[in-house]
Scaffold this active site. Structure first.
Site, PDB file in Angstrom:
ATOM      1  N   LYS A   1       0.908  -1.146  -0.089  1.00 48.73           N
ATOM      2  CA  LYS A   1      -0.018  -0.013   0.020  1.00 48.73           C
ATOM      3  C   LYS A   1       0.988   1.102  -0.038  1.00 48.73           C
ATOM      4  O   LYS A   1       2.005   1.389   0.256  1.00 48.73           O
ATOM      5  CB  LYS A   1      -0.826  -0.101   1.040  1.00 48.73           C
ATOM      6  CG  LYS A   1      -1.978  -1.224   1.358  1.00 48.73           C
ATOM      7  CD  LYS A   1      -3.063  -0.968   2.300  1.00 48.73           C
ATOM      8  CE  LYS A   1      -4.001  -1.939   2.301  1.00 48.73           C
ATOM      9  NZ  LYS A   1      -5.049  -1.954   3.340  1.00 48.73           N
TER      10      LYS A   1
ATOM     11  N   TYR B   1     -12.534  -1.873  -3.820  1.00 50.08           N
ATOM     12  CA  TYR B   1     -12.986  -1.917  -2.445  1.00 50.08           C
ATOM     13  C   TYR B   1     -14.509  -1.841  -2.279  1.00 50.08           C
ATOM     14  O   TYR B   1     -15.167  -1.530  -1.473  1.00 50.08           O
ATOM     15  CB  TYR B   1     -12.617  -0.970  -1.697  1.00 50.08           C
ATOM     16  CG  TYR B   1     -11.002  -1.349  -1.089  1.00 50.08           C
ATOM     17  CD1 TYR B   1     -10.746  -2.475  -0.105  1.00 50.08           C
ATOM     18  CD2 TYR B   1      -9.905  -0.582  -1.613  1.00 50.08           C
ATOM     19  CE1 TYR B   1      -9.395  -2.447   0.357  1.00 50.08           C
ATOM     20  CE2 TYR B   1      -8.620  -0.736  -0.882  1.00 50.08           C
ATOM     21  CZ  TYR B   1      -8.374  -2.094  -0.184  1.00 50.08           C
ATOM     22  OH  TYR B   1      -7.251  -2.222   0.374  1.00 50.08           O
TER      23      TYR B   1
ATOM     24  N   PHE C   1     -15.421   4.541   6.418  1.00 51.33           N
ATOM     25  CA  PHE C   1     -14.128   4.677   6.004  1.00 51.33           C
ATOM     26  C   PHE C   1     -13.874   4.598   4.683  1.00 51.33           C
ATOM     27  O   PHE C   1     -12.840   4.733   4.132  1.00 51.33           O
ATOM     28  CB  PHE C   1     -13.103   3.832   7.080  1.00 51.33           C
ATOM     29  CG  PHE C   1     -13.224   2.333   6.812  1.00 51.33           C
ATOM     30  CD1 PHE C   1     -12.906   1.797   5.753  1.00 51.33           C
ATOM     31  CD2 PHE C   1     -14.159   1.810   7.619  1.00 51.33           C
ATOM     32  CE1 PHE C   1     -13.087   0.297   5.621  1.00 51.33           C
ATOM     33  CE2 PHE C   1     -14.213   0.372   7.628  1.00 51.33           C
ATOM     34  CZ  PHE C   1     -13.679  -0.326   6.401  1.00 51.33           C
TER      35      PHE C   1
ATOM     36  N   ARG D   1      -2.127 -14.179   4.959  1.00 51.90           N
ATOM     37  CA  ARG D   1      -2.522 -13.436   6.079  1.00 51.90           C
ATOM     38  C   ARG D   1      -1.848 -13.414   7.261  1.00 51.90           C
ATOM     39  O   ARG D   1      -1.777 -12.534   8.033  1.00 51.90           O
ATOM     40  CB  ARG D   1      -4.156 -14.069   6.349  1.00 51.90           C
ATOM     41  CG  ARG D   1      -5.137 -13.765   4.921  1.00 51.90           C
ATOM     42  CD  ARG D   1      -5.684 -12.388   4.619  1.00 51.90           C
ATOM     43  NE  ARG D   1      -6.220 -11.896   5.714  1.00 51.90           N
ATOM     44  CZ  ARG D   1      -6.894 -10.813   5.863  1.00 51.90           C
ATOM     45  NH1 ARG D   1      -7.035 -10.070   4.703  1.00 51.90           N
ATOM     46  NH2 ARG D   1      -7.485 -10.237   6.932  1.00 51.90           N
TER      47      ARG D   1
ATOM     48  N   THR E   1      -5.410  -6.622  10.999  1.00 48.46           N
ATOM     49  CA  THR E   1      -5.558  -5.634  10.114  1.00 48.46           C
ATOM     50  C   THR E   1      -5.106  -4.457  10.964  1.00 48.46           C
ATOM     51  O   THR E   1      -4.814  -3.042  10.629  1.00 48.46           O
ATOM     52  CB  THR E   1      -7.532  -5.300   9.798  1.00 48.46           C
ATOM     53  OG1 THR E   1      -7.732  -6.576   9.461  1.00 48.46           O
ATOM     54  CG2 THR E   1      -7.690  -4.142   9.167  1.00 48.46           C
TER      55      THR E   1
ATOM     56  N   ARG F   1       2.465  -6.012   9.610  1.00 46.56           N
ATOM     57  CA  ARG F   1       1.596  -4.794   9.973  1.00 46.56           C
ATOM     58  C   ARG F   1       2.385  -4.493  11.259  1.00 46.56           C
ATOM     59  O   ARG F   1       2.171  -3.417  11.597  1.00 46.56           O
ATOM     60  CB  ARG F   1       0.182  -5.243  10.018  1.00 46.56           C
ATOM     61  CG  ARG F   1      -0.269  -5.241   8.640  1.00 46.56           C
ATOM     62  CD  ARG F   1      -1.713  -5.723   8.424  1.00 46.56           C
ATOM     63  NE  ARG F   1      -2.612  -5.361   7.434  1.00 46.56           N
ATOM     64  CZ  ARG F   1      -3.725  -6.072   6.920  1.00 46.56           C
ATOM     65  NH1 ARG F   1      -4.212  -6.887   7.818  1.00 46.56           N
ATOM     66  NH2 ARG F   1      -4.348  -5.420   5.741  1.00 46.56           N
TER      67      ARG F   1
ATOM     68  N   ASN G   1      -2.035   0.479   6.646  1.00 43.90           N
ATOM     69  CA  ASN G   1      -1.574  -0.663   7.337  1.00 43.90           C
ATOM     70  C   ASN G   1      -0.579  -1.491   6.287  1.00 43.90           C
ATOM     71  O   ASN G   1      -0.429  -2.717   6.518  1.00 43.90           O
ATOM     72  CB  ASN G   1      -2.710  -1.535   7.995  1.00 43.90           C
ATOM     73  CG  ASN G   1      -3.671  -2.076   6.793  1.00 43.90           C
ATOM     74  OD1 ASN G   1      -3.525  -1.508   5.735  1.00 43.90           O
ATOM     75  ND2 ASN G   1      -4.824  -2.718   7.342  1.00 43.90           N
TER      76      ASN G   1
ATOM     77  N   HIS H   1      -2.414  -5.248   1.460  1.00 46.25           N
ATOM     78  CA  HIS H   1      -3.656  -6.066   1.417  1.00 46.25           C
ATOM     79  C   HIS H   1      -3.473  -7.478   1.019  1.00 46.25           C
ATOM     80  O   HIS H   1      -2.371  -7.725   0.352  1.00 46.25           O
ATOM     81  CB  HIS H   1      -4.346  -5.307   0.299  1.00 46.25           C
ATOM     82  CG  HIS H   1      -5.604  -5.981  -0.178  1.00 46.25           C
ATOM     83  ND1 HIS H   1      -6.634  -6.126   0.494  1.00 46.25           N
ATOM     84  CD2 HIS H   1      -5.512  -7.016  -0.996  1.00 46.25           C
ATOM     85  CE1 HIS H   1      -7.538  -6.927  -0.096  1.00 46.25           C
ATOM     86  NE2 HIS H   1      -6.887  -7.678  -1.241  1.00 46.25           N
TER      87      HIS H   1
ATOM     88  N   GLU I   1      -9.784 -10.827  -7.316  1.00 43.46           N
ATOM     89  CA  GLU I   1      -8.866  -9.852  -7.126  1.00 43.46           C
ATOM     90  C   GLU I   1      -7.439  -9.936  -8.297  1.00 43.46           C
ATOM     91  O   GLU I   1      -7.064  -8.687  -8.559  1.00 43.46           O
ATOM     92  CB  GLU I   1      -8.344  -9.683  -5.781  1.00 43.46           C
ATOM     93  CG  GLU I   1      -9.451  -9.266  -4.816  1.00 43.46           C
ATOM     94  CD  GLU I   1      -9.038  -9.352  -3.281  1.00 43.46           C
ATOM     95  OE1 GLU I   1     -10.048  -8.847  -2.457  1.00 43.46           O
ATOM     96  OE2 GLU I   1      -7.924  -9.682  -2.759  1.00 43.46           O
TER      97      GLU I   1
HETATM   98  P1  GDP Z   1      -7.906  -6.473   5.690  1.00 43.00           P
HETATM   99  O1  GDP Z   1      -8.830  -7.728   4.842  1.00 43.00           O
HETATM  100  O2  GDP Z   1      -7.217  -7.106   6.785  1.00 43.00           O
HETATM  101  O3  GDP Z   1      -7.181  -5.621   4.764  1.00 43.00           O
HETATM  102  O4  GDP Z   1      -9.027  -5.853   6.347  1.00 43.00           O
HETATM  103  P2  GDP Z   1     -10.634  -5.271   5.799  1.00 43.00           P
HETATM  104  O5  GDP Z   1     -11.024  -6.136   4.784  1.00 43.00           O
HETATM  105  O6  GDP Z   1     -11.726  -5.284   7.220  1.00 43.00           O
HETATM  106  O7  GDP Z   1     -10.393  -3.669   5.404  1.00 43.00           O
HETATM  107  C1  GDP Z   1      -9.816  -3.294   4.446  1.00 43.00           C
HETATM  108  C2  GDP Z   1      -9.011  -2.176   4.528  1.00 43.00           C
HETATM  109  O8  GDP Z   1      -9.701  -1.327   4.950  1.00 43.00           O
HETATM  110  C3  GDP Z   1      -7.931  -2.388   5.819  1.00 43.00           C
HETATM  111  O9  GDP Z   1      -6.781  -3.158   5.377  1.00 43.00           O
HETATM  112  C4  GDP Z   1      -7.801  -0.647   6.245  1.00 43.00           C
HETATM  113  O10 GDP Z   1      -6.633  -0.386   5.345  1.00 43.00           O
HETATM  114  C5  GDP Z   1      -9.030  -0.184   5.916  1.00 43.00           C
HETATM  115  N1  GDP Z   1      -9.703   0.152   7.095  1.00 43.00           N
HETATM  116  C6  GDP Z   1     -10.579  -1.011   7.927  1.00 43.00           C
HETATM  117  N2  GDP Z   1     -11.303  -0.488   8.875  1.00 43.00           N
HETATM  118  C7  GDP Z   1     -11.018   0.857   8.705  1.00 43.00           C
HETATM  119  C8  GDP Z   1     -11.200   1.926   9.540  1.00 43.00           C
HETATM  120  O11 GDP Z   1     -12.005   1.992  10.654  1.00 43.00           O
HETATM  121  N3  GDP Z   1     -10.636   3.035   9.316  1.00 43.00           N
HETATM  122  C9  GDP Z   1      -9.992   3.320   8.009  1.00 43.00           C
HETATM  123  N4  GDP Z   1      -9.506   4.703   7.813  1.00 43.00           N
HETATM  124  N5  GDP Z   1      -9.666   2.446   7.437  1.00 43.00           N
HETATM  125  C10 GDP Z   1     -10.072   1.128   7.717  1.00 43.00           C
END
Ligand code: GDP
Length: 140
Positions: free
Chosen positions: A11, A51, A59, A87, A93, A104, A114, A117, A128
């Site tokens: 990222k 996304y 967010f 993962r 996350t 991370r 973070n 992805h 994807e």
């Molecule tokens: P991942 O699969 O571990 O990447 O997590 P998710 O699918 O839940 O979320 C996708 C991405 O959205 C995360 O990796 C973060 O970059 C972002 N994200 C998730 N939750 C939040 C939040 O509460 N605030 C913000 N700003 N970004 C978030």
């Protein structure tokens, strides 16, 4: 165990800090093979499609703005149980909850910024990977 492929993205927070090499070394040390890789700059529309599952989340705009703020490195990782293994290498996350030694934990700046992805299931991995790569670009 099966050989799988998963979509990974390094990222903007990580590309900006010149961390692509050290992150790739962690994938390779874990037995994941980088079988395709390119550095791209996404548009807001492209990030929004990627996304789309988060479209209704508060967010979403912050996420797509962040993902288009700098180039990203999109890549396909291949290996035994690659989806789950990636993962594990990535960590939780939220970096505050990520285990020691994970990408991370080591590099992420915040819940949003973070560093990486990774696809979360075989179905999403297939969608994807096809979003960013043609079959001809996968030469593992
Ligand atoms: P991942 O699969 O571990 O990447 O997590 P998710 O699918 O839940 O979320 C996708 C991405 O959205 C995360 O990796 C973060 O970059 C972002 N994200 C998730 N939750 C939040 C939040 O509460 N605030 C913000 N700003 N970004 C978030």
């Amino acid at each position: 165990m099966a050989t799988e492929r998963t979509l990974s993205i390094i990222k903007p927070d990580a590309t900006k800090r010149n961390l692509t090499g050290i992150i790739n070394s962690k994938f390779e040390a874990a037995g994941l093979r980088i079988v395709a890789q390119k550095r791209i700059q996404m548009t807001k529309a492209q990030a929004g499609v990627f996304y789309a599952v988060h479209k209704e989340r508060p967010f979403f705009d912050e996420l797509t703005t962040f993902m288009t703020s700098e180039p990203v490195v999109v890549q396909v990782l291949e290996g035994e149980d690659a989806i789950l293994k990636n993962r594990e290498v990535m960590g939780a996350t939220n970096p505050a909850e990520a285990a020691d030694g994970t990408i991370r934990k080591e590099f992420a700046l915040s819940l949003g910024e973070n560093s990486v992805h990774g696809s979360d299931a075989p179905e999403t991995a297939a969608v994807e990977i096809a979003y960013f790569f043609s079959g001809l670009e996968l030469v593992g």
